[in-house]
Design a protein around this motif. Structure first.
Motif, PDB file in Angstrom:
ATOM      1  N   TRP A 172      33.672  95.785 -39.953  1.00 31.70           N
ATOM      2  CA  TRP A 172      33.975  95.708 -41.398  1.00 31.70           C
ATOM      3  C   TRP A 172      33.078  94.791 -41.980  1.00 31.70           C
ATOM      4  O   TRP A 172      32.710  93.814 -41.355  1.00 31.70           O
ATOM      5  N   ILE A 173      32.898  95.290 -43.190  1.00 33.38           N
ATOM      6  CA  ILE A 173      31.800  94.235 -44.282  1.00 33.38           C
ATOM      7  C   ILE A 173      32.538  94.341 -45.517  1.00 33.38           C
ATOM      8  O   ILE A 173      33.042  95.049 -45.981  1.00 33.38           O
ATOM      9  N   VAL A 174      32.028  93.247 -46.067  1.00 32.27           N
ATOM     10  CA  VAL A 174      32.374  93.239 -47.613  1.00 32.27           C
ATOM     11  C   VAL A 174      31.178  93.015 -48.336  1.00 32.27           C
ATOM     12  O   VAL A 174      30.161  92.591 -48.034  1.00 32.27           O
ATOM     13  N   GLU A 175      31.110  93.955 -49.606  1.00 31.92           N
ATOM     14  CA  GLU A 175      30.060  93.712 -50.420  1.00 31.92           C
ATOM     15  C   GLU A 175      30.254  92.866 -51.858  1.00 31.92           C
ATOM     16  O   GLU A 175      31.590  92.860 -52.237  1.00 31.92           O
ATOM     17  N   GLN A 176      29.442  92.087 -51.963  1.00 32.11           N
ATOM     18  CA  GLN A 176      29.799  90.931 -52.977  1.00 32.11           C
ATOM     19  C   GLN A 176      28.754  91.262 -54.096  1.00 32.11           C
ATOM     20  O   GLN A 176      27.786  91.669 -54.130  1.00 32.11           O
ATOM     21  N   GLY A 177      29.370  90.773 -55.379  1.00 31.87           N
ATOM     22  CA  GLY A 177      28.685  91.069 -56.543  1.00 31.87           C
ATOM     23  C   GLY A 177      27.649  90.110 -56.783  1.00 31.87           C
ATOM     24  O   GLY A 177      27.434  89.127 -55.986  1.00 31.87           O
ATOM     25  N   ILE A 178      27.263  90.147 -57.927  1.00 32.05           N
ATOM     26  CA  ILE A 178      25.809  89.127 -58.379  1.00 32.05           C
ATOM     27  C   ILE A 178      26.545  88.213 -59.178  1.00 32.05           C
ATOM     28  O   ILE A 178      27.417  88.241 -59.802  1.00 32.05           O
ATOM     29  N   GLY A 179      25.963  87.075 -59.212  1.00 34.02           N
ATOM     30  CA  GLY A 179      26.158  86.108 -59.959  1.00 34.02           C
ATOM     31  C   GLY A 179      26.919  84.767 -59.371  1.00 34.02           C
ATOM     32  O   GLY A 179      27.192  84.793 -58.064  1.00 34.02           O
TER      33      GLY A 179
ATOM     34  N   CYS B 180      28.497 101.795 -43.008  1.00 35.37           N
ATOM     35  CA  CYS B 180      28.353 102.577 -44.263  1.00 35.37           C
ATOM     36  C   CYS B 180      26.916 102.406 -44.787  1.00 35.37           C
ATOM     37  O   CYS B 180      26.692 101.189 -45.002  1.00 35.37           O
ATOM     38  N   ARG B 181      26.261 103.281 -45.040  1.00 34.35           N
ATOM     39  CA  ARG B 181      25.176 103.322 -45.986  1.00 34.35           C
ATOM     40  C   ARG B 181      25.198 103.121 -47.222  1.00 34.35           C
ATOM     41  O   ARG B 181      24.049 102.943 -47.861  1.00 34.35           O
ATOM     42  N   MET B 182      26.390 102.935 -47.992  1.00 33.42           N
ATOM     43  CA  MET B 182      26.438 103.076 -49.056  1.00 33.42           C
ATOM     44  C   MET B 182      26.640 101.426 -49.876  1.00 33.42           C
ATOM     45  O   MET B 182      26.712 101.073 -50.765  1.00 33.42           O
ATOM     46  N   SER B 183      26.959 100.500 -48.736  1.00 33.74           N
ATOM     47  CA  SER B 183      26.847  99.019 -49.088  1.00 33.74           C
ATOM     48  C   SER B 183      25.638  98.751 -49.513  1.00 33.74           C
ATOM     49  O   SER B 183      24.501  98.970 -49.021  1.00 33.74           O
ATOM     50  N   GLY B 184      25.641  97.368 -50.338  1.00 33.10           N
ATOM     51  CA  GLY B 184      24.414  96.989 -50.861  1.00 33.10           C
ATOM     52  C   GLY B 184      23.834  96.082 -49.753  1.00 33.10           C
ATOM     53  O   GLY B 184      24.025  95.964 -48.861  1.00 33.10           O
ATOM     54  N   LYS B 185      22.866  95.264 -50.501  1.00 29.66           N
ATOM     55  CA  LYS B 185      22.296  94.028 -49.673  1.00 29.66           C
ATOM     56  C   LYS B 185      23.183  92.912 -49.378  1.00 29.66           C
ATOM     57  O   LYS B 185      22.785  92.170 -48.563  1.00 29.66           O
ATOM     58  N   ARG B 186      24.024  92.667 -50.395  1.00 32.61           N
ATOM     59  CA  ARG B 186      24.656  91.397 -50.535  1.00 32.61           C
ATOM     60  C   ARG B 186      26.165  91.608 -49.705  1.00 32.61           C
ATOM     61  O   ARG B 186      27.100  91.851 -50.391  1.00 32.61           O
ATOM     62  N   THR B 187      26.038  91.509 -48.444  1.00 31.00           N
ATOM     63  CA  THR B 187      27.359  92.005 -47.365  1.00 31.00           C
ATOM     64  C   THR B 187      27.370  90.990 -46.499  1.00 31.00           C
ATOM     65  O   THR B 187      26.571  90.294 -46.069  1.00 31.00           O
ATOM     66  N   SER B 188      28.577  90.851 -46.095  1.00 34.79           N
ATOM     67  CA  SER B 188      29.100  89.709 -45.034  1.00 34.79           C
ATOM     68  C   SER B 188      29.919  90.568 -44.101  1.00 34.79           C
ATOM     69  O   SER B 188      30.801  91.367 -44.716  1.00 34.79           O
ATOM     70  N   PRO B 189      29.696  90.212 -42.668  1.00 30.93           N
ATOM     71  CA  PRO B 189      30.821  90.790 -41.752  1.00 30.93           C
ATOM     72  C   PRO B 189      32.227  90.061 -42.122  1.00 30.93           C
ATOM     73  O   PRO B 189      32.344  88.836 -42.487  1.00 30.93           O
ATOM     74  N   ILE B 190      33.224  90.725 -41.764  1.00 27.22           N
ATOM     75  CA  ILE B 190      34.707  90.306 -41.804  1.00 27.22           C
ATOM     76  C   ILE B 190      35.526  90.702 -40.601  1.00 27.22           C
ATOM     77  O   ILE B 190      35.147  91.803 -39.993  1.00 27.22           O
TER      78      ILE B 190
END
Length: 110
Positions: free
Chosen positions: A51-58, A71-81
């Motif tokens: 499982w991963i979370v995608e984080q926003g910018i800022g 998932c290939r739809m996740s962006g570059k700012r991800t972290s495992p959870i």
């Protein structure tokens, strides 16, 4: 130029040289492919997290989506959870579930 050597003989000589060069180049390519295959076999990439979370910018980088690890739809700012964190996040806001990999369905949140 020496008149005893014909133009045809010179062209055939050139052809032999070029065939030799091509064979040598093909061997270099085969050697490099073998070397890269050996390196890849030694350094297999680690498996993706479940499982991963995608984080926003800022500032604060709030969580914008929960994904399955593959998932290939996740962006570059991800972290495992962990599974528990994914369940908690989706229970708090079901809109965070990725619409492509559907982690909510996989976790049984629906």
């Amino acid at each position: 130029m020496n008149e005893s050597v014909s133009r045809l003989d010179l062209l055939r000589f050139l052809e032999r040289v070029q065939v030799g060069d091509l064979a040598r180049t093909r061997q270099w390519i085969a050697d490099e492919e073998q070397r890269q295959a050996e390196i890849a076999a030694r350094h297999a990439p680690p498996p993706p997290p479940d499982w991963i979370v995608e984080q926003g910018i800022g500032v604060g980088r709030r969580i914008v989506a929960v994904h399955q690890g593959w998932c290939r739809m996740s962006g570059k700012r991800t972290s495992p959870i962990t599974r528990d964190e994914a369940l908690r996040l989706l229970a708090a806001d079901s809109g965070m579930a990725c619409q492509q990999c559907r982690p909510d369905t996989e976790l049984g949140v629906l």
